[in-house]
Design a protein around this motif. Structure first.
Motif, short mmCIF file in Angstrom:
data_model
loop_
_atom_site.label_atom_id
_atom_site.label_comp_id
_atom_site.label_asym_id
_atom_site.label_seq_id
_atom_site.Cartn_x
_atom_site.Cartn_y
_atom_site.Cartn_z
N PHE A 282 0.51 -1.12 0.13
CA PHE A 282 0.18 0.36 -0.17
C PHE A 282 1.16 1.06 0.17
N VAL A 283 0.14 2.80 -0.36
CA VAL A 283 1.15 3.42 -0.46
C VAL A 283 0.02 4.80 0.90
N GLN A 284 1.11 5.34 1.64
CA GLN A 284 0.55 6.36 2.25
C GLN A 284 0.97 7.67 1.86
N SER A 285 0.11 8.37 1.98
CA SER A 285 -0.04 10.00 1.27
C SER A 285 1.20 10.77 3.22
N MET A 286 1.84 11.38 3.36
CA MET A 286 2.46 12.02 4.18
C MET A 286 3.00 13.55 4.88
N ARG A 287 1.98 14.27 3.97
CA ARG A 287 2.08 15.50 3.78
C ARG A 287 2.64 15.90 2.49
N GLU A 288 3.84 16.23 2.28
CA GLU A 288 4.44 16.66 0.32
C GLU A 288 5.19 14.96 0.64
N TYR A 289 4.90 14.18 1.22
CA TYR A 289 6.00 13.28 0.73
C TYR A 289 4.25 11.63 0.65
N VAL A 290 5.29 10.57 -0.04
CA VAL A 290 4.94 9.13 -0.12
C VAL A 290 5.35 8.28 0.77
N GLU B 184 9.71 -5.22 0.69
CA GLU B 184 11.26 -5.14 0.86
C GLU B 184 11.33 -3.49 2.14
N GLY B 185 10.34 -3.72 2.50
CA GLY B 185 10.33 -2.41 3.65
C GLY B 185 9.26 -1.23 2.90
N ARG B 186 9.44 0.06 3.67
CA ARG B 186 9.59 1.07 3.49
C ARG B 186 10.32 2.83 2.62
N ILE B 187 9.54 3.12 1.63
CA ILE B 187 10.57 3.45 1.16
C ILE B 187 9.18 5.42 0.56
N LEU B 188 10.81 6.44 1.57
CA LEU B 188 9.81 7.76 1.48
C LEU B 188 10.13 8.66 0.15
N SER B 189 9.13 8.74 -0.28
CA SER B 189 9.61 10.09 -1.03
C SER B 189 8.84 11.30 -1.97
N LEU B 190 9.53 12.66 -2.27
CA LEU B 190 8.57 13.65 -2.64
C LEU B 190 7.23 12.99 -3.61
N GLY B 191 5.98 13.47 -3.43
CA GLY B 191 5.55 13.57 -4.44
C GLY B 191 3.95 13.76 -4.15
N SER B 192 2.74 13.23 -4.57
CA SER B 192 1.59 13.45 -4.00
C SER B 192 0.33 11.83 -4.70
N LEU B 193 -0.36 12.24 -3.15
CA LEU B 193 -0.76 10.74 -3.71
C LEU B 193 -1.99 11.29 -5.20
N LYS B 194 -2.40 12.22 -5.14
CA LYS B 194 -3.52 11.81 -6.44
C LYS B 194 -2.50 12.27 -7.89
N SER B 195 -1.19 12.76 -7.93
CA SER B 195 -0.29 12.26 -9.04
C SER B 195 0.20 10.81 -8.93
N LEU B 196 0.26 10.05 -7.82
CA LEU B 196 0.40 8.47 -8.01
C LEU B 196 -0.61 7.95 -8.58
N GLU B 197 -2.06 8.42 -8.04
CA GLU B 197 -3.05 7.74 -8.84
C GLU B 197 -3.42 8.09 -9.75
N GLU B 198 -2.51 8.62 -10.67
CA GLU B 198 -3.31 8.68 -11.98
C GLU B 198 -2.11 8.03 -12.87
N THR B 199 -0.58 7.62 -12.60
CA THR B 199 0.29 6.89 -12.44
C THR B 199 0.14 5.44 -12.11
N LEU B 200 -0.91 4.56 -11.21
CA LEU B 200 0.00 3.25 -11.19
C LEU B 200 -1.32 2.37 -11.82
N PRO B 201 -1.04 1.38 -12.40
CA PRO B 201 -1.97 0.77 -13.47
C PRO B 201 -3.44 0.48 -12.43
N PRO B 202 -4.80 1.07 -13.76
CA PRO B 202 -6.28 0.77 -13.08
C PRO B 202 -6.46 -0.61 -12.95
#
Length: 230
Positions: free
Chosen positions: A150-158, A164-182
């Motif tokens: 799963f992916v969690q929004s954390m202010r300006e990070y996702v 394998e664990g957690r990876i924290l990156s700058l970005g938005s859940l809204k933009s990611l939602e447009e990228t992930l395969p439906p």
């Protein structure tokens, strides 16, 4: 092709006004917002899907190049600047075009046409990918879709929670939602996207993924039930 949603980022009011007028003359462009600095742009990117940035380079505190490098999920970018010496670095960042001020409408149209061509040529390739490239702590991670829990929004990070664990990156859940395969992923809350295949149980307004419990937002409950539990 559908309308291209664009955002103008420039610290000069006259430059923003000129680009706004140009965008208004293009039927295939929709203006999402006008930003005077990268921090304001980051907020908009976290709230709205954006296909294209018209991005100035020389701005106080953070340059357009530094801002672009910080984004894990990048829209297409057209640099707008009065300084030609940044052209090489712009193309190294794979920007769609580089406009030198003062910008004529004719040259603006050429840049938009390049963006249209880029969007057309990249769509089929994106559909065939089975992974996502994510920038985190000066590294670019290649995350396979099948490894995402799963992916969690954390202010300006996702935060990407994977096998394998957690990876924290700058970005938005809204933009990611447009990228992930439906079909493979579903938004279940304003702060969560989950991998449909990883959901193991439903308990009230909470879904289980392994030992993790993810809340279901009221606005998403109906779709979650329809997609995952019917």
């Amino acid at each position: 092709m559908s309308t291209i949603r664009c955002l103008i980022v420039d610290d000069e009011e006259l430059a923003r006004a000129l680009l706004e007028s140009y965008v208004g003359r293009m039927p295939n462009l929709q203006l999402v917002g006008l930003c005077k600095d990268p921090m304001e742009a980051l907020r908009v990117l976290g709230e709205e899907p954006v296909d294209l940035l018209f991005l100035d380079i020389q701005m106080p505190e953070l340059t357009g190049i530094e801002f672009l490098r910080s984004l894990s999920q990048r829209p297409l970018v057209v640099f707008t600047t009065a300084y030609s010496e940044y052209a090489l670095e712009g193309y190294e960042l794979d920007v769609a075009d580089y406009l030198l001020k003062p910008i004529s409408f004719e040259r603006f149209v050429q840049a938009v046409n390049k963006v249209v061509d880029r969007l057309r040529s990249h769509s089929p390739a994106q559909a065939g990918k089975d992974f996502l490239l994510v920038k985190s702590e000066h590294r670019i991670h290649r995350i396979r879709y099948e490894d995402i829990l799963f992916v969690q929004s954390m202010r300006e990070y996702v935060a990407f929670y994977t096998t394998e664990g957690r990876i924290l990156s700058l970005g938005s859940l809204k933009s990611l939602e447009e990228t992930l395969p439906p079909g493979q992923f579903i938004r279940v809350h304003k702060s969560y996207i989950v991998a449909a295949a990883r959901v193991s149980a439903l308990e009230g307004n909470v879904i289980h993924i392994g030992k993790e419990k993810i809340p279901i937002g009221a606005n998403y409950k109906e779709e979650v039930m329809r997609e995952l539990f019917k």
